[in-house]
Enzyme design. Structure first.
Site, PDB file in Angstrom:
ATOM      1  N   ASP A 131      39.492   5.258  74.303  1.00  0.00           N
ATOM      2  CA  ASP A 131      39.343   6.228  73.214  1.00  0.00           C
ATOM      3  C   ASP A 131      39.068   5.482  71.923  1.00  0.00           C
ATOM      4  OD1 ASP A 131      39.788   8.383  74.813  1.00  0.00           O
ATOM      5  OD2 ASP A 131      41.903   8.615  74.289  1.00  0.00           O
ATOM      6  N   ASN A 139      34.922  11.579  61.415  1.00  0.00           N
ATOM      7  CA  ASN A 139      34.066  12.757  61.287  1.00  0.00           C
ATOM      8  C   ASN A 139      34.440  13.595  60.061  1.00  0.00           C
ATOM      9  OD1 ASN A 139      32.297  12.427  63.456  1.00  0.00           O
ATOM     10  ND2 ASN A 139      33.731  13.343  64.913  1.00  0.00           N
ATOM     11  N   ASP A 148      28.285  10.004  64.848  1.00  0.00           N
ATOM     12  CA  ASP A 148      27.249   9.712  65.853  1.00  0.00           C
ATOM     13  C   ASP A 148      26.807   8.258  65.766  1.00  0.00           C
ATOM     14  OD1 ASP A 148      27.409  12.316  66.659  1.00  0.00           O
ATOM     15  OD2 ASP A 148      25.554  12.962  65.672  1.00  0.00           O
ATOM     16  N   GLU A 174      34.847  11.231  71.995  1.00  0.00           N
ATOM     17  CA  GLU A 174      34.995   9.802  71.735  1.00  0.00           C
ATOM     18  C   GLU A 174      35.585   9.049  72.914  1.00  0.00           C
ATOM     19  OE1 GLU A 174      38.965  11.590  70.492  1.00  0.00           O
ATOM     20  OE2 GLU A 174      36.878  12.175  70.724  1.00  0.00           O
TER      21      GLU A 174
END
Length: 236
Positions: A131, A139, A148, A174
């Site tokens: 992760d 974000n 991204d 993720e």
């Protein structure tokens, strides 16, 4: 009488020589314009069956041979176009659009096959899950475009770090997954640590000069051969 016999023998020898030369010429022409083209067709068809590239044919002198060669050439082009179409269908069905890694569905299918193979032949296999830490905060603070960019940069970094036999996929969001065939838990742990350290040592440089650190957490599990049943089956 002896002179006539000598002349007859000479004429016979000349005739036999001419017949032999004519027969040789006929055999040469048959081999060049019939047998050799047929052999090349057989080689081309064998290559098509094996999926190998086919060399173009030289122009044939015989119309019928040329027609068959043309048909094989058309078949080659059709098979080539079909293969391109098949690849174009397979790529989006197995690949994550953003990162270029395998998607979850394809990774699960590969993992199922690899586990079956490992069980059948009593071979080791490991799976690593990872992760990206604090990805939601990235974000929320910098926007999804930066998120991204983080994923794509991580994908490029992992691709350079993993071995050719390893399978990497974007499991979702993720979350990343790595299928490590023919790999013991010790080797998988070493590889996972190398991935983690390399990611941590390569922060993302944003266009506004911000240096964004990236870290990941990982866990792994694996199947070991029966002779190694005393080895722990999972590690964190």
């Amino acid at each position: 009488m002896s002179a006539i016999m000598v002349q007859s023998r000479v004429k016979l020898a000349v005739v036999l020589a001419l017949v032999a030369a004519l027969a040789g010429l006929v055999l040469f022409l048959i081999h060049r314009h019939l047998i050799r083209p047929l052999e090349m067709m057989d080689e081309a068809l064998s290559a098509l069956r094996a999926g190998a590239p086919v060399k173009p044919f030289a122009p044939a002198a015989m119309r019928e041979i040329g027609a068959v060669e043309g048909a094989i050439g058309q078949l080659r082009e059709v098979m080539h176009e079909n293969e391109k179409a098949r690849q174009q269908l397979i790529f989006p069905a197995t690949t994550d659009d953003l990162t270029g890694m395998f998607n979850r569905r394809h990774c699960m299918a590969l993992a199922e096959e690899e586990v079956k193979r490992a069980q059948r032949y009593d071979r080791p296999v490991c799976v690593t899950m990872a992760d990206l830490d604090f990805f939601k905060q990235v974000n929320d603070r910098y926007g999804h475009a930066v998120g991204d960019l983080v994923l794509t940069s991580i994908s490029e970094l992992l691709t350079k770090t993993l071995r050719q036999s390893d399978c990497a996929c974007r499991y979702g969001g993720e979350k990343l997954a790595f299928l490590l065939s023919e790999t013991s838990l010790v080797e998988a742990h070493r590889l996972a640590e190398r991935l983690r350290h390399r990611v941590a040592k390569n922060p993302l440089q944003l266009s506004d000069g911000v240096c964004l650190p990236i870290t990941l957490s990982r866990g792994l599990a694996g199947r070991q051969p029966r002779i190694a049943d005393d080895v722990p089956q999972a590690s964190r």
